[in-house]
Design an enzyme around this catalytic site. Structure first.
Site, short mmCIF file in Angstrom:
data_model
loop_
_atom_site.label_atom_id
_atom_site.label_comp_id
_atom_site.label_asym_id
_atom_site.label_seq_id
_atom_site.Cartn_x
_atom_site.Cartn_y
_atom_site.Cartn_z
N LYS A 230 -36.53 31.62 79.90
CA LYS A 230 -35.48 30.98 80.69
C LYS A 230 -35.05 29.64 80.09
O LYS A 230 -35.68 29.09 79.20
CB LYS A 230 -35.95 30.81 82.14
CG LYS A 230 -35.80 32.10 82.95
CD LYS A 230 -35.99 31.85 84.43
CE LYS A 230 -35.59 33.08 85.24
NZ LYS A 230 -35.82 32.88 86.68
N ARG A 264 -43.00 38.32 85.86
CA ARG A 264 -41.85 39.08 85.37
C ARG A 264 -41.60 38.68 83.92
O ARG A 264 -41.42 37.50 83.62
CB ARG A 264 -40.64 38.77 86.25
CG ARG A 264 -39.41 39.61 85.95
CD ARG A 264 -38.32 39.34 86.99
NE ARG A 264 -37.14 40.16 86.76
CZ ARG A 264 -36.11 39.81 86.01
NH1 ARG A 264 -36.11 38.63 85.39
NH2 ARG A 264 -35.08 40.61 85.86
#
Length: 295
Positions: A230, A264
């Site tokens: 991210k 995740r």
């Protein structure tokens, strides 16, 4: 804030049970042509199925299937989102019955169709923007991810966002949605909370959430973290998406040590190794092949 006693904190999804100390890897399979990391590599069914078989072999416990890019991009109707995802959900359900199927959607109509096709978990990364998601989860006996976005609408980026205390806001928001889900009939043992790194947060906020993740863990709800490659990793290290693996794994180890339960990830094999090592250091997992100094 609803607190779940630790002795009842087993997470049950499909036929799988994940107890405290039992880390689960949630593998990302995007049925989108514009995903930020793989740029549509698993948009086609055959490519997506190859990815599913690969991540299962690498140690994934959960497959998370998404049909809409999280960030800004071309609009995708509910019908198109269903068309992109339902065939893969059904195929996994039929061919890999032991694998937990998660669907990454913020729309109740989509979740309803995908749960009917065999999904076990609704991964709502947009903090109940559609409040009917909890009703869908309850109807199908599915699990539900309760997240925090600071009030931001789906597929929007934060601009000038501020919090008096971002962790307190995350705890209040995510556990508040968990309590609402229980009231709507969602199984208590199927609910996770997600601080939702980057969503409604700048990089300083996501680092603060990572630093103090044990406070969210302390609520008793199983914690899911979605940190893979991210922007907060990229901005911290000043690296593009394809060079963020090591930063992601460092953040993963910190989150695991603090008690997060589901991770995740794009890079399943590497994530699995990190989690197994953390589990062994914590004493929750035995080493696999020990001989040194024993003979």
């Amino acid at each position: 804030m609803l607190i779940v006693p630790r002795d009842t904190a087993a997470l049950r999804l499909g036929s799988a049970t994940f107890g405290p100390g039992n880390f689960a890897v949630m593998a990302i399979v995007n049925r989108t042509p514009d995903s930020f990391y793989d740029n549509g590599a698993t948009f086609g069914f055959s490519q997506a199925w190859d990815r599913v078989e690969q991540v299962v072999a690498e140690g994934a416990d959960i497959i998370d299937i998404g049909g809409v890019k999280a960030g800004a991009g071309a609009p995708v109707s509910e019908a198109e989102e269903i068309e992109r995802t339902v065939d893969l959900v059904a195929a996994i359900h039929d061919r890999l019955p032991g694998v937990v199927i998660s669907v990454d959607t913020y729309r109740a109509g989509v979740a309803d169709v995908l749960c009917e096709a065999g999904a076990h978990l609704i991964n709502d990364a947009w903090a109940a923007a559609d409040p009917d998601l909890a009703t869908v989860a309850a109807r199908w006996g599915a699990g539900l991810v309760c997240s925090h976005t600071g009030g931001h609408a789906p597929r929007t980026d934060p601009h000038g966002v501020t919090y008096d205390d971002v962790v307190a806001d995350v705890i209040a928001g995510a556990t508040g949605l968990a309590a609402q889900a229980v009231a709507a009939g969602v199984r208590t043992d199927g609910i996770l909370v997600d601080p939702t790194h980057d969503f409604g947060k700048n990089t300083y906020h996501s680092l603060e959430v990572s630093r103090r993740l044990d406070e969210l863990v302390g609520t008793g709800w199983p914690v899911l973290v979605s940190m893979s490659r991210k922007d907060f990793v990229g901005e911290t290290l000043d690296l593009p998406v394809d060079e963020r693996l090591y930063g992601t794994l460092a953040a993963t180890a910190v989150a695991a040590w603090q008690g997060a339960r589901v991770f995740r990830a794009h890079d399943v094999a590497a994530t699995r190794q990190v989690l197994d090592m953390v589990g062994a250091i914590k004493g929750d997992l035995p080493p696999r092949a020990v001989s040194r100094g024993l003979g």
